[in-house]
Scaffold this active site. Structure first.
Site, mmCIF file in Angstrom:
data_model
loop_
_atom_site.group_PDB
_atom_site.id
_atom_site.type_symbol
_atom_site.label_atom_id
_atom_site.label_comp_id
_atom_site.label_asym_id
_atom_site.label_seq_id
_atom_site.Cartn_x
_atom_site.Cartn_y
_atom_site.Cartn_z
ATOM 1 N N SER A 144 0.858 -1.194 0.000
ATOM 2 C CA SER A 144 0.000 0.000 0.000
ATOM 3 C C SER A 144 0.883 1.230 0.000
ATOM 4 C CB SER A 144 -0.888 0.010 1.254
ATOM 5 O OG SER A 144 -1.515 1.270 1.424
ATOM 6 N N TYR A 157 -1.479 -1.198 10.351
ATOM 7 C CA TYR A 157 -1.547 -1.489 8.915
ATOM 8 C C TYR A 157 -0.284 -0.999 8.197
ATOM 9 C CZ TYR A 157 -3.530 -1.510 4.157
ATOM 10 O OH TYR A 157 -3.769 -1.741 2.826
#
Length: 248
Positions: A144, A157
């Protein structure tokens, strides 16, 4: 039907979500036999597998908790039992448990690190013998852009995805002697269930994206097909952004 990935067998973890579904579909359309790994959401993965088989492709949905060694091993075994070998592993399984760092519960940290990062370690270990034996071994990790810039409320995350980036580079070096490429794809904001709840934040995000739109799952899937095919055989150890120019 394309033959870009003909005679290759691929596992896609997290194949019940939007990006995983798009990758599995594009791999099948490119000629690969695809194992759609899923954790708890059986219906999307099984429905897509049935659709692909009904269209003449080779596909199998398989439940596995890839945050455990037994689950990762079972997923690889299912692929080899069904299709005889394994060439491509896409580590896409991921969850979010967002919250400001000072209030983040230890369980939320552990769950995200286990699903988003430990699963990569476990799946690559379980698949390594097959991948190193393949003449076209590929590992593609779905990271990401948050791993490159940080994100409020996503310490767990971001840490997991940043760890994935470092693991990608190390594996690329370790596997290079057997011509297995290892790369990470780092999407920006892509229209999936995970971004569906952006609400009024969406306009602020769009203002930061030079191309002026959210990405589509197919934008990520197309790059994965390229990296998995012969055209991507000289690319390894990279973290490639698919973000409309958000981070540059």
């Amino acid at each position: 039907m394309s033959v870009e990935l003909a005679n290759r067998v691929a596992i896609v973890t997290g194949a019940s979500g939007g990006i995983g579904q798009a990758i599995a579909r594009e791999f099948a359309l490119a000629g690969a036999a695809v194992v759609l790994g899923y954790g708890q959401r059986a219906l999307p993965a099984e429905t897509l597998a049935q659709e692909l088989v009904g269209s003449g492709h080779q596909a199998l949905a398989c439940q596995a908790d890839v945050s455990t060694a037994s689950g990762a091993a079972a997923l690889v075994k299912a692929a080899v039992d069904a299709f005889g070998h394994l060439d491509i592993l896409v580590n896409n399984a991921g969850i979010t448990r967002d919250g400001l760092f000072l209030r983040m519960k230890e369980k939320d940290w552990d769950d995200v690190l286990s699903t988003n990062l430990k699963s990569v370690y476990l799946c690559v270990q379980a698949a390594s013998r097959q991948l190193l034996r393949s003449s076209c071994g590929r590992v593609i990790n779905i990271s990401s852009v948050a791993s490159l810039m940080g994100n409020l409320g996503q310490a767990n995350y971001v840490a997991a995805k940043a760890g994935m980036n470092g693991l990608t580079k190390t594996l690329a070096r370790e596997f290079s002697g057997r011509s297995v490429t290892v790369n990470a794809v780092a999407p920006g904001f892509v229209e999936t269930d995970m971004t569906a709840s952006l609400g009024e934040m969406k306009e602020r995000i769009l203002a930061q994206i030079p191309l002026g739109r959210l990405g589509q799952p197919q934008d990520v899937a197309g790059l994965c097909v390229f990296l998995a095919g012969d055209a991507g055989s000289y690319i390894t150890g990279q973290v490639i952004q698919v973000d409309g120019g958000l981070v540059m």
